[in-house]
Motif scaffolding. Structure first.
Motif, mmCIF file in Angstrom:
data_model
loop_
_atom_site.group_PDB
_atom_site.id
_atom_site.type_symbol
_atom_site.label_atom_id
_atom_site.label_comp_id
_atom_site.label_asym_id
_atom_site.label_seq_id
_atom_site.Cartn_x
_atom_site.Cartn_y
_atom_site.Cartn_z
ATOM 1 N N ARG A 55 -42.824 -35.719 -10.242
ATOM 2 C CA ARG A 55 -44.217 -35.896 -10.675
ATOM 3 C C ARG A 55 -45.060 -34.646 -10.451
ATOM 4 N NH1 ARG A 55 -43.379 -38.333 -5.851
ATOM 5 N NH2 ARG A 55 -44.884 -38.070 -4.140
ATOM 6 N N TYR A 56 -44.550 -33.692 -9.699
ATOM 7 C CA TYR A 56 -45.298 -32.462 -9.419
ATOM 8 C C TYR A 56 -44.817 -31.276 -10.266
ATOM 9 C CZ TYR A 56 -47.301 -34.801 -5.332
ATOM 10 O OH TYR A 56 -47.967 -35.670 -4.502
ATOM 11 N N SER A 57 -44.091 -31.547 -11.349
ATOM 12 C CA SER A 57 -43.583 -30.436 -12.171
ATOM 13 C C SER A 57 -43.973 -30.566 -13.635
ATOM 14 C CB SER A 57 -42.062 -30.323 -12.034
ATOM 15 O OG SER A 57 -41.428 -31.524 -12.436
ATOM 16 N N GLN A 58 -45.139 -31.124 -13.897
ATOM 17 C CA GLN A 58 -45.709 -31.160 -15.249
ATOM 18 C C GLN A 58 -44.738 -31.767 -16.271
ATOM 19 O OE1 GLN A 58 -47.148 -27.239 -16.256
ATOM 20 N NE2 GLN A 58 -48.525 -27.142 -14.486
ATOM 21 N N ASN A 59 -44.083 -32.860 -15.865
ATOM 22 C CA ASN A 59 -43.191 -33.613 -16.750
ATOM 23 C C ASN A 59 -41.921 -32.864 -17.147
ATOM 24 O OD1 ASN A 59 -44.972 -35.897 -16.920
ATOM 25 N ND2 ASN A 59 -46.223 -34.745 -18.379
ATOM 26 N N THR A 60 -41.544 -31.829 -16.392
ATOM 27 C CA THR A 60 -40.297 -31.114 -16.700
ATOM 28 C C THR A 60 -39.114 -31.618 -15.880
ATOM 29 O OG1 THR A 60 -40.510 -29.352 -15.042
ATOM 30 C CG2 THR A 60 -41.653 -29.035 -17.151
ATOM 31 N N GLU A 61 -39.349 -32.544 -14.952
ATOM 32 C CA GLU A 61 -38.304 -33.079 -14.083
ATOM 33 C C GLU A 61 -37.593 -31.973 -13.317
ATOM 34 O OE1 GLU A 61 -35.765 -35.374 -16.725
ATOM 35 O OE2 GLU A 61 -36.886 -37.189 -16.242
ATOM 36 N N PHE A 62 -38.360 -31.020 -12.821
ATOM 37 C CA PHE A 62 -37.717 -29.886 -12.148
ATOM 38 C C PHE A 62 -36.858 -30.312 -10.966
ATOM 39 C CE2 PHE A 62 -37.744 -26.853 -8.604
ATOM 40 C CZ PHE A 62 -36.933 -25.880 -9.172
ATOM 41 N N SER A 63 -37.360 -31.211 -10.130
ATOM 42 C CA SER A 63 -36.591 -31.611 -8.947
ATOM 43 C C SER A 63 -35.224 -32.163 -9.341
ATOM 44 C CB SER A 63 -37.363 -32.655 -8.145
ATOM 45 O OG SER A 63 -38.553 -32.119 -7.610
ATOM 46 N N THR A 64 -35.203 -33.018 -10.350
ATOM 47 C CA THR A 64 -33.948 -33.611 -10.803
ATOM 48 C C THR A 64 -33.051 -32.561 -11.445
ATOM 49 O OG1 THR A 64 -35.000 -35.755 -11.158
ATOM 50 C CG2 THR A 64 -32.929 -35.361 -12.305
ATOM 51 N N ARG A 65 -33.632 -31.693 -12.268
ATOM 52 C CA ARG A 65 -32.826 -30.669 -12.945
ATOM 53 C C ARG A 65 -32.233 -29.679 -11.944
ATOM 54 N NH1 ARG A 65 -35.245 -27.264 -15.645
ATOM 55 N NH2 ARG A 65 -37.444 -27.733 -15.173
ATOM 56 N N ALA A 66 -33.021 -29.287 -10.950
ATOM 57 C CA ALA A 66 -32.530 -28.335 -9.956
ATOM 58 C C ALA A 66 -31.406 -28.942 -9.125
ATOM 59 C CB ALA A 66 -33.683 -27.887 -9.055
#
Length: 220
Positions: free
Chosen positions: A109-120
């Protein structure tokens, strides 16, 4: 004639009703299938350093097991790695401990809808699967290049570029495809992670206020 007409009308109504039931059953089955797909644990990484049951990426063969659960968007996780990462990894290299790293995702929720945490997190599993000798270097490089909260985070191309830097170019397609995103989500849920970093020592979840003292006992 009236009786015949009435009979035909009844059969028509019955046919329509049956068709509606068939459609509703089919839609219900489709919903079940889609829900199962959405909640399925996803493909587990196949690697000598990944425990498919716990999801841990493991280093060292020490008797004491230290599990850390981290989110790559979490600034406190970055601080944790700055403070303890080198000590833990050195202890694992010397087989004083077994270090189990768990890339998880609670801060999308803190990556502007890019799902950074999941992708990383998925990208780390990709490297662990495709270039296991580079997994720890990649883990560290992600924290060295950690984005700030409420930004878009790193793009897939940037995650691939970092993998190239540590000799894990073989993981590029896996990273771009987000192969282990669903696995990351299932691991986050299965371990009931509410905040990061989360630390366990020999299966015991440790309060953050006690981490320093417990590590001092283990690491000397």
């Amino acid at each position: 004639m009236a009786a015949a007409a009435k009979s035909n009308t009844n059969w028509f109504a019955i046919g329509i009703s049956a068709a509606v039931v068939v459609v509703l059953v089919a839609l219900g089955a489709l919903v079940v299938v889609l829900n199962n797909q959405a909640t399925a644990p996803g493909t587990a990484p196949s690697s000598a350093i990944v425990n498919e049951e716990t999801g841990a990426i493991s280093f060292g063969e020490g008797e004491t097991e230290v599990d850390t659960f981290v989110d790559f968007m979490c600034p406190i996780c970055g601080d944790f790695e700055d403070t303890y990462g080198e000590q833990l990894q050195s202890a694992a290299a010397d087989d004083k401990i077994t270090l189990n790293l768990h890339p998880i995702s609670i801060l999308d929720r803190y990556s502007q809808n890019t799902e950074f945490s999941t992708r990383a997190a998925s990208a780390v599993y990709c490297v662990a699967a495709e270039a296991p000798d580079s997994a720890l270097d990649y883990f560290n490089l992600l924290f060295a290049n950690q984005p700030e909260e409420n930004t878009a985070g790193l793009s897939d191309d940037e995650l691939v570029s970092l993998a190239d830097q540590v000799g894990a170019g073989a993981a590029a397609d896996c990273i771009a495809d987000g192969t282990y995103k669903r696995f990351v989500t299932s691991q986050t849920n299965d371990h009931d992670i509410q905040g990061t970093p989360t630390v366990e020592i020999d299966g015991e979840r440790i309060e953050n206020s006690e981490i320093g003292a417990r590590f001092a006992q283990i690491l000397g």
